[in-house]
Write a protein that holds these residues in place. Sequence first.
Motif, PDB file in Angstrom:
ATOM      1  N   PHE A 101      -6.499   7.112   0.399  1.00  0.00           N
ATOM      2  CA  PHE A 101      -6.243   7.354  -1.024  1.00  0.00           C
ATOM      3  C   PHE A 101      -5.321   6.270  -1.589  1.00  0.00           C
ATOM      4  O   PHE A 101      -5.521   5.769  -2.697  1.00  0.00           O
ATOM      5  CB  PHE A 101      -5.620   8.733  -1.228  1.00  0.00           C
ATOM      6  N   LEU A 102      -4.303   5.900  -0.817  1.00  0.00           N
ATOM      7  CA  LEU A 102      -3.384   4.852  -1.259  1.00  0.00           C
ATOM      8  C   LEU A 102      -4.104   3.512  -1.384  1.00  0.00           C
ATOM      9  O   LEU A 102      -3.817   2.708  -2.273  1.00  0.00           O
ATOM     10  CB  LEU A 102      -2.218   4.728  -0.267  1.00  0.00           C
ATOM     11  N   ARG A 103      -5.062   3.276  -0.503  1.00  0.00           N
ATOM     12  CA  ARG A 103      -5.798   2.011  -0.539  1.00  0.00           C
ATOM     13  C   ARG A 103      -6.811   1.961  -1.678  1.00  0.00           C
ATOM     14  O   ARG A 103      -6.953   0.943  -2.357  1.00  0.00           O
ATOM     15  CB  ARG A 103      -6.535   1.813   0.791  1.00  0.00           C
ATOM     16  N   ASN A 104      -7.526   3.079  -1.890  1.00  0.00           N
ATOM     17  CA  ASN A 104      -8.643   3.090  -2.837  1.00  0.00           C
ATOM     18  C   ASN A 104      -8.277   3.595  -4.221  1.00  0.00           C
ATOM     19  O   ASN A 104      -8.989   3.326  -5.187  1.00  0.00           O
ATOM     20  CB  ASN A 104      -9.792   3.942  -2.281  1.00  0.00           C
ATOM     21  N   GLY A 105      -7.216   4.388  -4.303  1.00  0.00           N
ATOM     22  CA  GLY A 105      -6.846   4.946  -5.589  1.00  0.00           C
ATOM     23  C   GLY A 105      -7.687   6.123  -6.017  1.00  0.00           C
ATOM     24  O   GLY A 105      -7.613   6.583  -7.157  1.00  0.00           O
ATOM     25  N   GLU A 106      -8.513   6.644  -5.105  1.00  0.00           N
ATOM     26  CA  GLU A 106      -9.327   7.817  -5.400  1.00  0.00           C
ATOM     27  C   GLU A 106      -9.574   8.606  -4.118  1.00  0.00           C
ATOM     28  O   GLU A 106      -9.423   8.091  -3.012  1.00  0.00           O
ATOM     29  CB  GLU A 106     -10.662   7.407  -6.024  1.00  0.00           C
ATOM     30  N   LEU A 107      -9.930   9.869  -4.291  1.00  0.00           N
ATOM     31  CA  LEU A 107     -10.154  10.746  -3.147  1.00  0.00           C
ATOM     32  C   LEU A 107     -11.576  10.575  -2.637  1.00  0.00           C
ATOM     33  O   LEU A 107     -12.540  10.895  -3.328  1.00  0.00           O
ATOM     34  CB  LEU A 107      -9.912  12.205  -3.545  1.00  0.00           C
ATOM     35  N   LEU A 108     -11.712  10.060  -1.425  1.00  0.00           N
ATOM     36  CA  LEU A 108     -13.012   9.879  -0.784  1.00  0.00           C
ATOM     37  C   LEU A 108     -12.967  10.563   0.575  1.00  0.00           C
ATOM     38  O   LEU A 108     -12.241  10.123   1.465  1.00  0.00           O
ATOM     39  CB  LEU A 108     -13.329   8.390  -0.625  1.00  0.00           C
ATOM     40  N   LEU A 109     -13.717  11.625   0.720  1.00  0.00           N
ATOM     41  CA  LEU A 109     -13.704  12.404   1.953  1.00  0.00           C
ATOM     42  C   LEU A 109     -15.084  12.404   2.593  1.00  0.00           C
ATOM     43  O   LEU A 109     -16.098  12.308   1.896  1.00  0.00           O
ATOM     44  CB  LEU A 109     -13.262  13.846   1.677  1.00  0.00           C
ATOM     45  N   PRO A 110     -15.152  12.538   3.915  1.00  0.00           N
ATOM     46  CA  PRO A 110     -16.455  12.555   4.592  1.00  0.00           C
ATOM     47  C   PRO A 110     -17.251  13.803   4.231  1.00  0.00           C
ATOM     48  O   PRO A 110     -16.673  14.839   3.870  1.00  0.00           O
ATOM     49  CB  PRO A 110     -16.077  12.539   6.082  1.00  0.00           C
ATOM     50  N   GLU A 111     -18.559  13.693   4.309  1.00  0.00           N
ATOM     51  CA  GLU A 111     -19.425  14.833   4.006  1.00  0.00           C
ATOM     52  C   GLU A 111     -19.124  15.979   4.966  1.00  0.00           C
ATOM     53  O   GLU A 111     -18.965  15.789   6.159  1.00  0.00           O
ATOM     54  CB  GLU A 111     -20.894  14.416   4.127  1.00  0.00           C
ATOM     55  N   GLY A 112     -19.026  17.171   4.423  1.00  0.00           N
ATOM     56  CA  GLY A 112     -18.756  18.340   5.252  1.00  0.00           C
ATOM     57  C   GLY A 112     -17.282  18.592   5.508  1.00  0.00           C
ATOM     58  O   GLY A 112     -16.936  19.456   6.315  1.00  0.00           O
ATOM     59  N   PHE A 113     -16.387  17.862   4.824  1.00  0.00           N
ATOM     60  CA  PHE A 113     -14.943  18.044   5.027  1.00  0.00           C
ATOM     61  C   PHE A 113     -14.546  19.454   4.621  1.00  0.00           C
ATOM     62  O   PHE A 113     -14.884  19.924   3.543  1.00  0.00           O
ATOM     63  CB  PHE A 113     -14.174  17.016   4.202  1.00  0.00           C
ATOM     64  N   ARG A 114     -13.792  20.140   5.500  1.00  0.00           N
ATOM     65  CA  ARG A 114     -13.477  21.548   5.265  1.00  0.00           C
ATOM     66  C   ARG A 114     -11.974  21.847   5.371  1.00  0.00           C
ATOM     67  O   ARG A 114     -11.593  23.006   5.497  1.00  0.00           O
ATOM     68  CB  ARG A 114     -14.240  22.429   6.268  1.00  0.00           C
TER      69      ARG A 114
ATOM     70  N   THR B   9       0.829  -1.200   0.000  1.00  0.00           N
ATOM     71  CA  THR B   9       0.000   0.000   0.000  1.00  0.00           C
ATOM     72  C   THR B   9       0.868   1.255   0.000  1.00  0.00           C
ATOM     73  O   THR B   9       0.606   2.206  -0.745  1.00  0.00           O
ATOM     74  CB  THR B   9      -0.927   0.014   1.231  1.00  0.00           C
ATOM     75  N   LEU B  10       1.894   1.254   0.823  1.00  0.00           N
ATOM     76  CA  LEU B  10       2.767   2.415   0.959  1.00  0.00           C
ATOM     77  C   LEU B  10       3.655   2.626  -0.264  1.00  0.00           C
ATOM     78  O   LEU B  10       4.130   3.746  -0.497  1.00  0.00           O
ATOM     79  CB  LEU B  10       3.625   2.281   2.215  1.00  0.00           C
ATOM     80  N   THR B  11       3.887   1.571  -1.012  1.00  0.00           N
ATOM     81  CA  THR B  11       4.764   1.682  -2.185  1.00  0.00           C
ATOM     82  C   THR B  11       3.971   1.726  -3.494  1.00  0.00           C
ATOM     83  O   THR B  11       4.526   1.506  -4.572  1.00  0.00           O
ATOM     84  CB  THR B  11       5.748   0.487  -2.228  1.00  0.00           C
ATOM     85  N   LYS B  12       2.690   2.023  -3.388  1.00  0.00           N
ATOM     86  CA  LYS B  12       1.811   1.996  -4.560  1.00  0.00           C
ATOM     87  C   LYS B  12       2.213   3.034  -5.604  1.00  0.00           C
ATOM     88  O   LYS B  12       2.114   2.791  -6.808  1.00  0.00           O
ATOM     89  CB  LYS B  12       0.361   2.231  -4.119  1.00  0.00           C
ATOM     90  N   TYR B  13       2.668   4.200  -5.146  1.00  0.00           N
ATOM     91  CA  TYR B  13       3.044   5.271  -6.072  1.00  0.00           C
ATOM     92  C   TYR B  13       4.564   5.457  -6.056  1.00  0.00           C
ATOM     93  O   TYR B  13       5.113   5.953  -5.066  1.00  0.00           O
ATOM     94  CB  TYR B  13       2.338   6.574  -5.710  1.00  0.00           C
ATOM     95  N   PRO B  14       5.258   5.060  -7.112  1.00  0.00           N
ATOM     96  CA  PRO B  14       6.723   5.210  -7.174  1.00  0.00           C
ATOM     97  C   PRO B  14       7.124   6.679  -7.012  1.00  0.00           C
ATOM     98  O   PRO B  14       6.397   7.581  -7.428  1.00  0.00           O
ATOM     99  CB  PRO B  14       7.069   4.691  -8.578  1.00  0.00           C
TER     100      PRO B  14
END
Length: 257
Positions: free
Chosen positions: A90-103, A48-53
């Motif tokens: 993000f490293l696990r899912n490959g996309e940005l997923l944030l909770p509702e109301g993130f500021r 997971t930590l080495t997903k992005y060279p």
Amino acid sequence: MERKASRRENECEEKTSNSESSELDKDYKTSLITLNVGGYLYITQKQTLTKYPDSFLEGIINGRIMCPFDADGHYFIDRDGLLFRHILNFLRNGELLLPEGFRENQLLAQEAEFFQLKVLSEAVKSRWEREQLASRETTFLEITDSHDRSQGLRIFCNAPEFIAKIKSRIVLVSKSRLDGFPEEFSVSSNIIQFKYFIKSENGTRLVLKEDNTFVCTLETLKFEAIMTALKCGFRLLTSLDCSRGSIVHSDALHFIK
């Protein structure tokens, strides 16, 4: 002799099996990495930590970047421990997923840059720009009688998705054609216009309940809109017509986050 030979073979097989199992356990354990990020411990897999060279974390794991250890021998990274959960997700899912109301977009963008995750940094900045643009735009919904524009309600909000939610509920219920509800209406981008409103002793009636079974007065519609807004994290900025002395009697509502 045969029994002794058989016993030795079994012992050898057990030792081999135990050795293989031990090696697998060892490999599995070495694939788990514990990070201490600003005092928060995170356990994840090496892959997971080495997903992005060429990222900061990949550099640490593969020895390109020197990183201190804490008292327990874990990698120590002096960054925001709470925000790191979003980096790891993000490293696990490959996309940005944030909770509702993130500021905390600015802070997260800084963290993404520190960890040298360009894709994440661009995703956060894009999200932030969309929110900034939406906050400057005031969207409205007008519900009117085509013969009497004074009969109706205007709802203003700086979040188009909230206006869309209110609008879809009214349209959905209107199409259901409940007993006594006006069937003829037109819908544009920001206006729901009825050919006529039903008149009753209690005033003009509209429908908003999610179960599609409740016909309510225009005043009730205002309360429903306010409650929906509060549940979605908005606040009533002002009743745009305060001269009538009450939110119930005003003909416009303004919500903002």
